[in-house]
Design a protein around this motif. Structure first.
Motif, PDB file in Angstrom:
ATOM      1  N   VAL A 334       0.830  -1.202   0.000  1.00 15.88           N
ATOM      2  CA  VAL A 334       0.000   0.000   0.000  1.00 15.88           C
ATOM      3  C   VAL A 334       0.870   1.259   0.000  1.00 15.88           C
ATOM      4  O   VAL A 334       0.625   2.202  -0.762  1.00 15.88           O
ATOM      5  N   THR A 335       1.881   1.286   0.863  1.00 14.15           N
ATOM      6  CA  THR A 335       2.737   2.480   0.908  1.00 14.15           C
ATOM      7  C   THR A 335       3.555   2.624  -0.367  1.00 14.15           C
ATOM      8  O   THR A 335       3.868   3.746  -0.780  1.00 14.15           O
ATOM      9  N   ARG A 336       3.899   1.515  -0.995  1.00 16.91           N
ATOM     10  CA  ARG A 336       4.639   1.614  -2.263  1.00 16.91           C
ATOM     11  C   ARG A 336       3.775   2.232  -3.352  1.00 16.91           C
ATOM     12  O   ARG A 336       4.236   3.105  -4.105  1.00 16.91           O
ATOM     13  N   VAL A 337       2.537   1.786  -3.456  1.00 15.37           N
ATOM     14  CA  VAL A 337       1.626   2.376  -4.436  1.00 15.37           C
ATOM     15  C   VAL A 337       1.380   3.849  -4.111  1.00 15.37           C
ATOM     16  O   VAL A 337       1.367   4.708  -4.993  1.00 15.37           O
ATOM     17  N   SER A 338       1.223   4.147  -2.822  1.00 12.93           N
ATOM     18  CA  SER A 338       1.034   5.537  -2.415  1.00 12.93           C
ATOM     19  C   SER A 338       2.243   6.382  -2.783  1.00 12.93           C
ATOM     20  O   SER A 338       2.107   7.541  -3.209  1.00 12.93           O
ATOM     21  N   GLY A 339       3.449   5.814  -2.634  1.00  8.66           N
ATOM     22  CA  GLY A 339       4.663   6.530  -3.009  1.00  8.66           C
ATOM     23  C   GLY A 339       4.703   6.840  -4.490  1.00  8.66           C
ATOM     24  O   GLY A 339       5.117   7.934  -4.906  1.00  8.66           O
ATOM     25  N   LEU A 340       4.269   5.897  -5.324  1.00  4.23           N
ATOM     26  CA  LEU A 340       4.260   6.119  -6.762  1.00  4.23           C
ATOM     27  C   LEU A 340       3.226   7.175  -7.157  1.00  4.23           C
ATOM     28  O   LEU A 340       3.462   7.990  -8.058  1.00  4.23           O
ATOM     29  N   ILE A 341       2.075   7.167  -6.482  1.00  3.82           N
ATOM     30  CA  ILE A 341       1.067   8.195  -6.751  1.00  3.82           C
ATOM     31  C   ILE A 341       1.595   9.569  -6.353  1.00  3.82           C
ATOM     32  O   ILE A 341       1.454  10.554  -7.097  1.00  3.82           O
ATOM     33  N   LEU A 342       2.213   9.630  -5.177  1.00  3.39           N
ATOM     34  CA  LEU A 342       2.803  10.892  -4.731  1.00  3.39           C
ATOM     35  C   LEU A 342       3.891  11.348  -5.699  1.00  3.39           C
ATOM     36  O   LEU A 342       3.999  12.547  -6.008  1.00  3.39           O
ATOM     37  N   LEU A 343       4.689  10.412  -6.199  1.00  2.00           N
ATOM     38  CA  LEU A 343       5.734  10.756  -7.161  1.00  2.00           C
ATOM     39  C   LEU A 343       5.130  11.390  -8.408  1.00  2.00           C
ATOM     40  O   LEU A 343       5.626  12.411  -8.903  1.00  2.00           O
ATOM     41  N   ALA A 344       4.065  10.794  -8.925  1.00  2.00           N
ATOM     42  CA  ALA A 344       3.432  11.339 -10.129  1.00  2.00           C
ATOM     43  C   ALA A 344       2.948  12.768  -9.889  1.00  2.00           C
ATOM     44  O   ALA A 344       3.134  13.661 -10.734  1.00  2.00           O
ATOM     45  N   VAL A 345       2.337  13.010  -8.725  1.00  2.00           N
ATOM     46  CA  VAL A 345       1.842  14.354  -8.411  1.00  2.00           C
ATOM     47  C   VAL A 345       2.990  15.348  -8.286  1.00  2.00           C
ATOM     48  O   VAL A 345       2.949  16.461  -8.831  1.00  2.00           O
ATOM     49  N   LEU A 346       4.052  14.944  -7.590  1.00  2.00           N
ATOM     50  CA  LEU A 346       5.186  15.843  -7.386  1.00  2.00           C
ATOM     51  C   LEU A 346       5.910  16.143  -8.691  1.00  2.00           C
ATOM     52  O   LEU A 346       6.405  17.265  -8.893  1.00  2.00           O
ATOM     53  N   LEU A 347       5.994  15.171  -9.587  1.00  2.00           N
ATOM     54  CA  LEU A 347       6.645  15.420 -10.873  1.00  2.00           C
ATOM     55  C   LEU A 347       5.873  16.456 -11.683  1.00  2.00           C
ATOM     56  O   LEU A 347       6.474  17.323 -12.334  1.00  2.00           O
ATOM     57  N   VAL A 348       4.548  16.365 -11.641  1.00  2.00           N
ATOM     58  CA  VAL A 348       3.730  17.362 -12.343  1.00  2.00           C
ATOM     59  C   VAL A 348       3.940  18.749 -11.725  1.00  2.00           C
ATOM     60  O   VAL A 348       4.125  19.743 -12.438  1.00  2.00           O
ATOM     61  N   LEU A 349       3.924  18.832 -10.387  1.00  2.00           N
ATOM     62  CA  LEU A 349       4.142  20.112  -9.712  1.00  2.00           C
ATOM     63  C   LEU A 349       5.530  20.675 -10.007  1.00  2.00           C
ATOM     64  O   LEU A 349       5.696  21.886 -10.203  1.00  2.00           O
ATOM     65  N   LEU A 350       6.515  19.789 -10.047  1.00  2.00           N
ATOM     66  CA  LEU A 350       7.883  20.233 -10.306  1.00  2.00           C
ATOM     67  C   LEU A 350       8.013  20.778 -11.724  1.00  2.00           C
ATOM     68  O   LEU A 350       8.666  21.801 -11.957  1.00  2.00           O
ATOM     69  N   TRP A 351       7.381  20.099 -12.679  1.00  2.00           N
ATOM     70  CA  TRP A 351       7.440  20.586 -14.063  1.00  2.00           C
ATOM     71  C   TRP A 351       6.719  21.919 -14.182  1.00  2.00           C
ATOM     72  O   TRP A 351       7.191  22.838 -14.842  1.00  2.00           O
ATOM     73  N   TRP A 352       5.572  22.045 -13.507  1.00  3.57           N
ATOM     74  CA  TRP A 352       4.829  23.305 -13.567  1.00  3.57           C
ATOM     75  C   TRP A 352       5.623  24.428 -12.925  1.00  3.57           C
ATOM     76  O   TRP A 352       5.590  25.571 -13.371  1.00  3.57           O
ATOM     77  N   ARG A 353       6.359  24.100 -11.875  1.00  9.41           N
ATOM     78  CA  ARG A 353       7.214  25.092 -11.216  1.00  9.41           C
ATOM     79  C   ARG A 353       8.285  25.598 -12.178  1.00  9.41           C
ATOM     80  O   ARG A 353       8.554  26.802 -12.256  1.00  9.41           O
ATOM     81  N   ALA A 354       8.912  24.670 -12.917  1.00 12.08           N
ATOM     82  CA  ALA A 354       9.924  25.079 -13.889  1.00 12.08           C
ATOM     83  C   ALA A 354       9.298  25.889 -15.021  1.00 12.08           C
ATOM     84  O   ALA A 354       9.862  26.898 -15.468  1.00 12.08           O
ATOM     85  N   TRP A 355       8.141  25.461 -15.499  1.00 11.67           N
ATOM     86  CA  TRP A 355       7.430  26.202 -16.548  1.00 11.67           C
ATOM     87  C   TRP A 355       7.098  27.616 -16.082  1.00 11.67           C
ATOM     88  O   TRP A 355       7.310  28.587 -16.810  1.00 11.67           O
ATOM     89  N   SER A 356       6.599  27.736 -14.860  1.00 11.34           N
ATOM     90  CA  SER A 356       6.232  29.041 -14.330  1.00 11.34           C
ATOM     91  C   SER A 356       7.446  29.951 -14.185  1.00 11.34           C
ATOM     92  O   SER A 356       7.353  31.166 -14.362  1.00 11.34           O
ATOM     93  N   ALA A 357       8.592  29.355 -13.863  1.00  9.63           N
ATOM     94  CA  ALA A 357       9.802  30.155 -13.695  1.00  9.63           C
ATOM     95  C   ALA A 357      10.320  30.691 -15.018  1.00  9.63           C
ATOM     96  O   ALA A 357      11.005  31.715 -15.056  1.00  9.63           O
ATOM     97  N   LEU A 358       9.994  30.008 -16.119  1.00 12.14           N
ATOM     98  CA  LEU A 358      10.596  30.351 -17.401  1.00 12.14           C
ATOM     99  C   LEU A 358       9.650  31.023 -18.393  1.00 12.14           C
ATOM    100  O   LEU A 358      10.105  31.666 -19.334  1.00 12.14           O
ATOM    101  N   ARG A 359       8.368  30.888 -18.221  1.00 14.52           N
ATOM    102  CA  ARG A 359       7.448  31.293 -19.290  1.00 14.52           C
ATOM    103  C   ARG A 359       7.433  32.788 -19.547  1.00 14.52           C
ATOM    104  O   ARG A 359       7.113  33.223 -20.665  1.00 14.52           O
ATOM    105  N   ASP A 360       7.739  33.605 -18.535  1.00 13.47           N
ATOM    106  CA  ASP A 360       7.679  35.057 -18.721  1.00 13.47           C
ATOM    107  C   ASP A 360       9.033  35.668 -19.050  1.00 13.47           C
ATOM    108  O   ASP A 360       9.153  36.891 -19.127  1.00 13.47           O
ATOM    109  N   ARG A 361      10.042  34.829 -19.229  1.00 11.54           N
ATOM    110  CA  ARG A 361      11.363  35.379 -19.537  1.00 11.54           C
ATOM    111  C   ARG A 361      11.572  35.387 -21.046  1.00 11.54           C
ATOM    112  O   ARG A 361      11.103  34.521 -21.764  1.00 11.54           O
ATOM    113  N   ASP A 362      12.323  36.347 -21.529  1.00  8.11           N
ATOM    114  CA  ASP A 362      12.516  36.463 -22.967  1.00  8.11           C
ATOM    115  C   ASP A 362      13.545  35.441 -23.436  1.00  8.11           C
ATOM    116  O   ASP A 362      14.172  34.735 -22.660  1.00  8.11           O
TER     117      ASP A 362
END
Length: 478
Positions: A334-362
Motif C-alpha cells: 500500500v505504501t509503495r503504491v502511495s509513493g508512486l502516486i505521490l511521485l506522479a503528483v510531485l513530478l507534475v508540480l515540479l514541471w509546472w514550477r519550472a514552466w512558471s519560472a521560465l514562461r515570462d522570460r525572454d
C-alpha cells in the motif's frame, strides 16, 4: 587498490551465492579492506566537493582511481551476471521478458543472485541488444562480463565528455561538476567495477541533453530541428536502457524551446524532440523484435523489501506496529503504491514550477533556461529515487549527474551519496538488512522531516539571484 583487492578476496565472483561474505574464510579481511577503502575514497571525494584544482586534474585523478577497479571482480552486486544471462536468452532466440533466466536455461544461472533468477528482464530492448552482443563476442561468462564492463566504461566516458558543456551552460564550474560525478565512489565501485547499465543510460542521457542545449543556441538556428531529433533519439535510447530516464523528458522539452517559452513554442520544439524520442524507442523495439514486453518486467524490480526505500520503510513501520497489535503485515504494497502516486503528483508540480519560472522570460536567457530545466530534471530524478519501491546505492548516480552540473548547494545530495557508498559489501550483501527495524524507523522519521521542509518550497518558482563572484547567476533552490 584496497577495494580491488577486496573484490578478489570476497567480491561477486561466479559460483555459489548463498554464503555471506563474513562467513567465508577471508570474511573479516574482506570487510576491513572494503570499509577502509570506501572510507578513503569517500573522504577524499568529500574534501574536494566544492571543486578540484582544475578540470584536467579532476579527470586525471578520477581516471587513476578507476584503473584498479577496471581489473577487479564485479563489486557491490551480482547484476552483471543477470545482464549476461538476459543477453544469452535473447542471443539463444528466447524472450528475456517472458520468463526468468533460470527457466530459459541460461548456463550461467548459478552466478545470478537467487532473487533475480526467476524474474523477467526489467531493462529496455536497446540494452538487451547490447547484452546479447556482449554474449556473442565474449565467448563465455568471463568474456561477456568484461565486455559489459567495457560498455559501462564507454557510457561513463560519454557522460564525462558532456559534463563540461552542460556545467558551463548552467553556470557551474566544470571542475566541480567533473569531480562530483567522476570521482564519486558510487561511480567507480558500481558503474565501473559493478558494470551497471546505469552508466550506459547516463551517457545517452547527458549526450541528449547536451545536444538539446547546443541546438537552442542562437549561433546555429538552421540546425535546430535536426539536432533536436538526434537529441531525442539519444534520450529515447536512454529510456530504452532504463525506463527511469523518462522522467527527464518533460524537462528536456522545456530546455529545447527557442526564444520565449509559450505553449506554441513548446509544442513546436518539444514536439520535434518527442519525435526523436519516439524514434529511438520504436527503433530499438523493432530492431530487437521484442516490442514493449519489457514494461511488464518493471513491476518485478521491487521484489525485495528494504528500508532504504522511504515508501517501503514507512510500510515496514506500519507493519511492525500492526504486529504488536496482532495484525498480519500488509502495509508495504500500500505504501509503495502511495509513493508512486505521490511521485506522479510531485513530478507534475515540479514541471509546472519550472514552466512558471521560465514562461515570462525572454529568449535571451538561454543559459538560465538550461539551468532551470536541467535542475528540475535532477530534482525529478531525486524524487524518483526517493519514492521508488526499491533503492540500490547506484541509483543515487542518476540525480548526481544532473545536480552536479546545475545545483548551487551540494551538501543535500552529496551526503546521501557518501552514505550510500557504505550500504553494500563487495559480494553484493546489503548491510541495511542487519538493521531492518531501526533503519525503517529512522528512514520514516527522516522522510517526514524532509517532507515538512521541502514541500512548501515546491510552491514557489526559483527566482534569479544576483551574479555570484564567478559571474554566473543561480536560482534560489532547495
Amino acid at each position: 587498490m584496497l577495494l580491488a583487492v577486496a573484490g578478489y578476496v570476497g567480491g561477486a565472483l561466479p559460483g555459489a551465492t548463498a554464503t555471506r561474505v563474513w562467513h567465508s574464510g577471508a570474511g573479516a579481511l574482506t570487510v576491513v579492506l572494503w570499509l577502509v577503502g570506501t572510507a578513503a575514497m569517500v573522504g577524499a571525494w568529500w574534501v574536494l566537493r566544492d571543486g578540484a584544482p582544475s578540470t584536467r586534474w579532476a579527470y586525471a585523478t578520477a581516471g587513476l582511481w578507476t584503473l584498479p577497479l577496471l581489473v577487479t571482480a564485479p563489486l557491490g552486486s551480482r547484476d552483471v551476471y543477470s545482464y549476461a544471462c538476459q543477453g544469452w536468452v535473447y542471443a539463444d532466440g528466447g524472450d528475456p521478458y517472458a520468463s526468468g533466466v533460470a527457466a530459459a536455461g541460461c548456463p550461467w544461472v548459478a552466478a545470478v543472485a537467487p532473487v533475480w533468477r526467476d524474474t523477467p528482464a526489467p531493462y529496455g530492448p536497446f540494452f538487451v541488444l547490447l547484452a546479447a552482443l556482449a554474449v556473442l563476442l565474449g565467448g563465455g561468462l568471463v568474456g561477456t562480463v568484461v565486455l559489459l564492463r567495457v560498455l559501462a566504461v564507454a557510457g561513463l566516458l560519454a557522460a564525462a565528455c558532456c559534463l563540461p558543456g552542460l556545467a558551463r551552460a548552467a553556470g557551474v564550474p566544470p571542475r566541480r561538476a567533473a569531480w562530483l560525478v567522476l570521482a564519486c565512489p558510487l561511480v567507480g565501485v558500481h558503474l565501473v567495477a559493478g558494470a551497471h547499465n546505469d552508466a550506459v543510460m547516463l551517457g545517452l542521457l547527458l549526450g541528449g541533453l547536451l545536444l538539446v542545449q547546443r541546438a537552442t543556441r542562437p549561433a546555429a538556428p538552421g540546425a535546430t530541428a535536426g539536432a533536436l531529433v538526434m537529441a531525442g533519439v539519444l534520450l529515447g535510447l536512454a529510456v530504452s536502457v532504463k525506463a527511469t530516464a523518462g522522467v527527464v523528458l518533460p524537462f528536456a522539452a522545456l530546455a529545447a524551446v527557442r526564444g520565449r517559452l509559450t505553449p506554441a513554442a513548446l509544442l513546436r520544439d518539444g514536439g520535434t524532440l518527442a519525435a526523436g524520442v519516439l524514434g529511438g524507442l520504436v527503433g530499438s523495439s523493432l530492431l530487437s523484435g521484442l516490442g514493449l514486453g519489457w514494461l511488464g518486467g518493471l513491476g518485478r524490480s521491487g521484489d525485495t523489501e528494504q528500508w532504504t526505500s522511504p515508501p517501503t520503510a514507512a510500510g515496514m513501520v506500519v507493519d511492525y506496529v500492526g504486529e504488536l497489535l496482532g495484525r498480519q503485515p500488509a502495509a508495504v504494497p500500500v505504501t509503495r503504491v502511495s509513493g508512486l502516486i505521490l511521485l506522479a503528483v510531485l513530478l507534475v508540480l515540479l514541471w509546472w514550477r519550472a514552466w512558471s519560472a521560465l514562461r515570462d522570460r525572454d529568449g535571451s536567457a538561454e543559459s538560465d533556461r538550461t539551468r532551470v530545466a536541467l535542475f528540475g530534471a535532477g530534482l525529478a530524478l531525486s524524487l524518483t529515487v526517493a519514492l521508488a519501491p526499491v533503492f540500490h546505492p547506484w541509483y543515487a548516480t542518476w540525480p548526481l549527474a544532473l545536480l552536479a552540473v546545475t545545483a548551487a548547494r551540494i551538501a543535500w545530495f552529496v551526503v546521501p551519496c557518501a552514505v550510500a557508498a557504505f550500504l553494500a559489501l563487495p559480494d553484493g550483501t546489503n548491510l541495511a538488512r542487519l538493521v531492518k527495524a531501526p533503519g525503517a524507523v529512522a528512514m520514516t522519521v527522516l522522510m517526514v522531516a524532509v517532507a515538512v521542509w521541502a514541500l512548501p518550497r515546491l510552491r514557489h518558482p526559483p527566482q534569479r539571484s544576483p551574479q555570484s563572484s564567478g559571474g554566473a547567476t543561480t536560482p534560489n533552490r532547495p
